[in-house]
Scaffold this motif. Structure first.
Motif, short mmCIF file in Angstrom:
data_model
loop_
_atom_site.label_atom_id
_atom_site.label_comp_id
_atom_site.label_asym_id
_atom_site.label_seq_id
_atom_site.Cartn_x
_atom_site.Cartn_y
_atom_site.Cartn_z
N LEU A 290 0.84 -1.20 0.00
CA LEU A 290 0.00 0.00 0.00
C LEU A 290 0.87 1.24 0.00
O LEU A 290 2.01 1.20 0.47
CB LEU A 290 -0.91 0.02 1.24
N GLN A 291 0.33 2.29 -0.54
CA GLN A 291 1.01 3.59 -0.47
C GLN A 291 0.09 4.59 0.21
O GLN A 291 0.18 4.81 1.40
CB GLN A 291 1.49 4.03 -1.86
N CYS A 292 -0.87 5.15 -0.54
CA CYS A 292 -1.77 6.11 0.12
C CYS A 292 -2.77 5.42 1.02
O CYS A 292 -3.37 6.03 1.89
CB CYS A 292 -2.49 6.97 -0.91
N GLY A 293 -3.00 4.13 0.79
CA GLY A 293 -3.88 3.37 1.66
C GLY A 293 -5.36 3.45 1.35
O GLY A 293 -6.17 2.81 2.02
N TYR A 294 -5.72 4.23 0.36
CA TYR A 294 -7.15 4.44 0.13
C TYR A 294 -7.84 3.18 -0.40
O TYR A 294 -8.95 2.86 -0.01
CB TYR A 294 -7.37 5.61 -0.85
N THR B 27 -6.72 0.24 0.14
CA THR B 27 -6.22 -0.89 0.91
C THR B 27 -7.29 -1.70 1.66
O THR B 27 -7.29 -2.93 1.56
CB THR B 27 -5.11 -0.42 1.87
N CYS C 110 -1.79 3.64 -6.89
CA CYS C 110 -0.46 3.97 -6.37
C CYS C 110 0.60 2.90 -6.63
O CYS C 110 1.73 3.21 -6.95
CB CYS C 110 -0.52 4.16 -4.86
N ARG D 56 6.94 0.66 7.01
CA ARG D 56 6.41 2.02 7.11
C ARG D 56 5.66 2.28 8.42
O ARG D 56 4.85 1.47 8.86
CB ARG D 56 5.48 2.33 5.94
N LEU E 268 -3.32 2.43 8.37
CA LEU E 268 -3.94 2.31 7.04
C LEU E 268 -4.50 0.91 6.79
O LEU E 268 -5.55 0.77 6.17
CB LEU E 268 -2.92 2.66 5.94
N TYR F 249 -9.43 9.87 6.43
CA TYR F 249 -9.33 10.69 5.23
C TYR F 249 -10.36 11.81 5.34
O TYR F 249 -11.19 11.80 6.26
CB TYR F 249 -9.59 9.84 3.98
N VAL G 107 -4.40 11.74 2.90
CA VAL G 107 -4.75 12.05 1.53
C VAL G 107 -4.55 10.80 0.68
O VAL G 107 -3.49 10.19 0.69
CB VAL G 107 -3.91 13.24 1.01
N PHE H 204 -0.92 12.62 -7.23
CA PHE H 204 -0.29 12.57 -8.56
C PHE H 204 -0.34 13.94 -9.23
O PHE H 204 -0.38 14.04 -10.45
CB PHE H 204 -0.95 11.49 -9.44
N HIS I 286 1.32 11.98 0.78
CA HIS I 286 -0.02 11.41 0.61
C HIS I 286 0.11 10.05 -0.04
O HIS I 286 -0.55 9.76 -1.02
CB HIS I 286 -0.87 12.37 -0.21
N GLY I 287 1.02 9.24 0.52
CA GLY I 287 1.24 7.89 0.02
C GLY I 287 2.72 7.57 -0.17
O GLY I 287 3.09 6.42 -0.34
#
Ligand code: FES
Ligand code: FES
Lengths: 156, 785
Positions: A96-100, A102, A135, B11, B17, B24, B246, B250, B507-508
């Motif tokens: 995951l990166q932004c987690g949205y 996820t 992401c 992380r 998350l 959010y 967020v 991009f 934001h990621g």
């Protein structure tokens, strides 16, 4: 209309408008905001939860259709403070990166392994095609699911 | 290197998350909060004659309905980056348009209601009387005589005309070339599609006239500055901007959007917190898009493959109005990159920025640099093709050589910035060790005999990250309306625990982790003891935010410098505690010790305690370990590398399958390899998507045809292969960490690699160029003809 459901092991009863989507109900009435909304055309999978043990996009159902259902959301996946192996695998493999995406991705992946405990890369990619991630390029998501499959088999 | 830098530390962000705990914007609920829904224009070009809100106002639960006329006292959004050195006929959106709309999806009215469903119902009851005007959606059409005119101050719909390089010299060199390749390259419109759409929540305290605004933001300090100083005309200190978690950006969350200011204006009007969250459909129509260039190239080369000239003219579609930094993208971030990794002796680039009846175009991952890289890397292949040479031989022939660094590209196209370091053969050779090119060519031949069409494409790119320095990019230089340094503060508390705050706004990207690694290593403390806080103008030093691959190279460097200041003070206090002279002690592994007697030492935790108590400090020192640094790099960083893509084109259907994707990138030193690789994966996916699938399309009347996830082809899991990555490391000399930035690398490099691969596969059919996206239909048609 009255609607009752068992969510993450707790019974809830609410009065809802018939047009209330299940995802809205979970987020707004039950304040379970871990289930996300990423689209308005049922494409993205960010809202994936388990309804009676099956992965469902929670924006494709009205709350009243889930009357009497047993529901698990991302908030109910960890047990006694222990992350579910899928959650752990996403963390450990940078899935995951932004987690949205996820929570939906994890819920869909858990469901996939239930039906196919040892999937190939191709099967994982096919199994998650209803879940968008902008992401990660999916590389580490595939890796995470593979790792979870291994750890869950090891544990079983 | 220390214990953490260079390690794939897991992380810090992830536990909240993966459990759904992270909040959010849409998850935030304030007491008494009401909901706004924006009524948007259905027409791409129309005068607003009248808006009847009476029926909407009658809906039970509606608090109010407002139109643009109610916000005449609120200024239009600013355009904060106008193309440098030229006139920019700027037209920017208002919180709600008053007289006229120039693209579908512009806000014309707003409903506020107790809940969102009610607001939506009421919004559908607003009746807008439009006078339709003729539309133009293509930038090339818009500059033709007789085209519909969008703005009075922009004759022929031209926002700006900008150039760099040497036109005369380049044309002369083209005349002297053995071969000249001419081609039109279309870099189609893309829609960023972060998985979280945009939203904002505003709260206003009438007694103090203070706003708190939550925004889906990549740059909270910039948003605050623009909203207060330009839009509302109030002191910057009267607004606090918070970016919650967020969900990706991009680029599209850098900008100050009308709705972000609209909710603030509404909260002030009704004195209740107001939330606005866009739907995915609104996101497609009203959030910024990217790219959209039509470019003519002329490349001159000698028979041996040496390129002697590159002439580029580009028409860039900027949409109906300007977004915050729109003019800077197809100018500075595009033209100045056109030398690529090559020693082209003559370069010219002319750009027209054009208004059309389409959504606003601004920075999208890579922002100008993918467009430039596409031009350069396609040009190389076209020349090789024309000369019947191998694409790698032509690249090697034109590479800037290692003994030429620092290298200043020709004709002043970088306006004085030099490529500080590079070794372009190195990643290419490493990539070729991973990919057996000779074998591939044989396999390709065999496969063709069996009716299978394989192709390989290369991209040996350069990009510019952590774009700086401020004086170069700023007003009077490239026209960016501010600076581009970054900030960090570090406080070592009495207990020895550390809080880092930064102007970066991740934001990621995992910056929370990366920054903690840097602070922990430099102070010699456990990673767990460092908390990194960001995304809130209250409590973080002013900073420009996260975009342009700048958070490690500029923000990380600021943190590094702040830690050095803390260490210097710790040395003074530690020496004082040890009753030694500061010259006689060293800071190592989290301890200040007397040189030569490591047992006589004070830990950073002990020193922090003493500093915080302040009972006994060296003469002239203040209590507490608390330091801030602002870092303005002397140059941009210049990452480079080689990407290789292998595709198979199915002759009967025209469909393309990416069979293999391999990348060797040089992004300088790497703080967290896992995070860096993740950035490259995501970047590649977006770049491949441009080459093969995604396209933001408008029909003639300015309706967005690709306006949903059903119509806009975001790649799914099964569209892509796993990627093979490796790296070379050439530290950047522009910052103390030697890092270069990586967020955009994959996107910048990958698109031409994929297109080059497909063209290679199609070479038996005599096809040399097709425009993106390379859909099966397009390819099938090309094969058939
Ligand atoms: S919100 Fe996108 S599928 Fe449910
Ligand atoms: S991690 Fe950002 S959308 Fe998947």
């Amino acid at each position: 209309m009255k609607v009752s459901m068992r969510v993450n092991g707790v019974d809830h009863e609410h009065d809802v408008e018939p047009r209330t989507l299940l995802v809205q109900h979970l987020r707004e009435n039950l304040r379970l905001t871990g289930t996300h909304v990423g689209c308005d055309t049922s494409q993205c999978g960010a809202c994936t939860i388990h309804v009676n043990g099956e992965a469902v996009k929670a924006c494709t159902m009205f709350a009243i259709q889930a009357d009497g259902a047993e529901i698990t959301t991302i908030e109910g996946l960890a047990t006694n403070g222990e992350l579910h192996p899928m959650q752990k695998a996403f963390w450990e493999n940078h899935g995951l990166q932004c987690g949205y995406c996820t929570p939906g991705m994890i819920m869909a992946s858990v469901d996939m392994l239930k039906n196919n405990p040892n999937p190939t890369e191709e099967e994982i990619r096919h199994g998650l095609e209803g879940n968008f991630c902008r992401c990660t390029g999916y590389h580490n998501i595939v890796k995470s699911v593979k790792a979870a499959a291994e750890s869950m088999q090891g544990g079983a | 290197m220390g214990k953490y830098i260079g390690e794939s530390v897991l992380r810090k962000e992830d536990p909240r998350l993966v459990t759904g705990e992270a909040k959010y914007l849409e998850d935030i609920q304030l007491s008494g909060m009401v909901h706004a829904v924006v009524k948007r224009s259905d027409y791409a070009h129309a005068k607003i004659k009248n808006i009847d809100t009476s029926e909407a106002e009658k809906v039970p639960g509606v608090i109010g309905v407002w139109t643009g006329k109610d916000f005449e006292d609120v200024n239009p959004m600013p355009c904060a980056w106008q193309a440098g050195g030229v006139d920019n006929n700027a037209n920017t959106p208002r919180v709600l348009e008053i007289d006229k709309v120039t693209f579908t999806g512009q806000g014309v009215a707003v409903v506020v209601a107790e809940d969102r469903n009610i607001a939506e119902d009421a919004s559908s009851k607003i009746v807008v009387d439009y006078e339709e005007l003729p539309t133009v959606v293509s930038a090339e059409e818009a500059i033709k005589p007789g085209a519909p005119q969008l703005h009075e101050n922009a004759p022929n719909n031209i926002c700006m005309e900008w150039e760099c390089g040497n036109q005369e010299g380049t044309e002369k060199a083209l005349g002297e070339a053995d071969v000249v390749v001419k081609e039109q390259l279309v870099n189609q419109r893309l829609i960023p599609s972060s998985m979280e759409p945009r939203g904002a929540i505003a709260d206003y305290q009438p007694a103090t006239e203070e706003f708190t605004v939550w925004m889906t933001s990549q740059a909270p300090h910039v948003h605050r500055l623009l909203a207060t100083a330009f839009v509302f005309g109030i002191p910057e200190t009267k607004m606090r901007v918070i970016a919650a978690h967020v969900g990706g950006g991009f680029g599209c969350k850098i900008f100050l959007y009308p709705e972000y200011c609209l909710v603030a204006a509404l909260a002030r009007k009704i004195e209740r917190p107001v939330k606005w969250m866009e739907t995915r459909s609104e996101n497609f129509a009203s959030t910024t898009h990217g790219r959209d260039h039509v470019t003519q190239i002329e490349v001159g080369a000698k028979n041996d493959g040496t390129i002697n000239s590159l002439k580029v003219t580009t028409v860039a579609n900027l949409g109906g109005t300007l977004s915050t930094i729109a003019p800077g993208i197809p100018t500075t971030l595009y033209g100045r990159l056109l030398s690529g990794t090559y020693k082209f002796p003559n370069i010219y680039c002319g750009v027209k920025g054009v208004y059309t009846n389409t959504g606003m175009v601004d920075a999208y991952r890579g922002a100008g640099r993918p467009e430039a890289t596409y031009v350069v890397e396609r040009a190389l292949d076209l020349v090789a093709n024309k000369l019947g040479m191998d694409v790698l031989d032509v690249r090697r022939k034109n590479f800037i050589q290692t003994n030429q660094f620092p290298y200043l590209p020709a004709d002043g196209i970088t306006k004085g910035l030099t490529y500080d370091s590079g070794d372009y053969e190195k990643p290419l050779n490493k990539a070729l060790q991973m990919f057996n090119y000779g074998n591939f060519r044989e396999e390709q031949k065999r496969a063709r005999d069996e009716g299978k069409y394989l192709g390989v494409g290369f991209s040996t790119y350069i990009e510019a990250c952590g774009v700086a320095p401020s004086a170069w990019i700023g007003v009077g230089g490239e026209g960016w309306g501010a600076g581009l340094w970054e900030s960090a503060n570090i406080r070592v508390h009495l207990t020895g625990k550390v809080v880092v705050t930064t102007g970066s706004s991740p934001h990621g990207q995992g910056t929370e982790t990366t920054m903690a690694q840097i602070a922990a290593d430099e102070l010699g403390i456990p990673y767990e003891d460092v908390e990194v806080k960001y995304n809130d103008t209250l409590g973080t030093p002013f900073g420009y935010g996260t975009y342009g691959s700048r958070s490690a190279a500029v923000g990380g460097a600021a943190l590094f410098n702040a830690v050095q200041k803390v260490k210097q003070k710790a040395v003074r206090i530690g020496a004082h505690m040890l009753e030694a002279s500061p010259d006689d002690v060293v800071f190592e592994d989290g301890k200040v010790s007397v040189k030569g007697s490591p047992d006589q030492a004070k830990t950073i935790q002990e020193i922090a305690g003493a500093a915080a108590l302040g009972y006994s400090l060296p003469e002239g020192d203040e209590p507490f370990l608390d330091e801030t640094a602002y870092f303005d790099p002397p140059n941009t960083t210049w990452p480079f590398g080689t990407h290789i893509c292998v595709v198979e084109v199915e002759k009967d259907t025209g469909s393309v399958m990416v069979k293999k994707y391999l990348a060797v990138d040089d992004v300088g030193n790497v703080v967290n390899p896992m995070i860096v690789d993740g950035q490259i994966h995501g970047g590649i996916a977006q770049g491949v998507a441009q080459a093969l699938w995604e396209s933001g399309e408008y029909n003639e009347s300015g309706q967005l045809v690709s306006g949903s996830m059903m119509d806009y082809a975001i790649p799914r899991t099964d569209c892509l292969p796993s990627f093979e990555l490796d790296r070379t490391v050439t530290p950047s000399p522009t910052n103390p960490l030697g890092v270069k930035g990586v967020g955009e690398t994959g996107t910048i490099a990958s698109t031409p690699a994929v297109v080059n691969a497909v063209m290679d596969a199609l070479s038996p059919f005599g096809v040399t160029h097709l425009d993106m996206p390379l859909t099966s239909q397009k390819i099938w048609n090309a094969i058939q003809s």
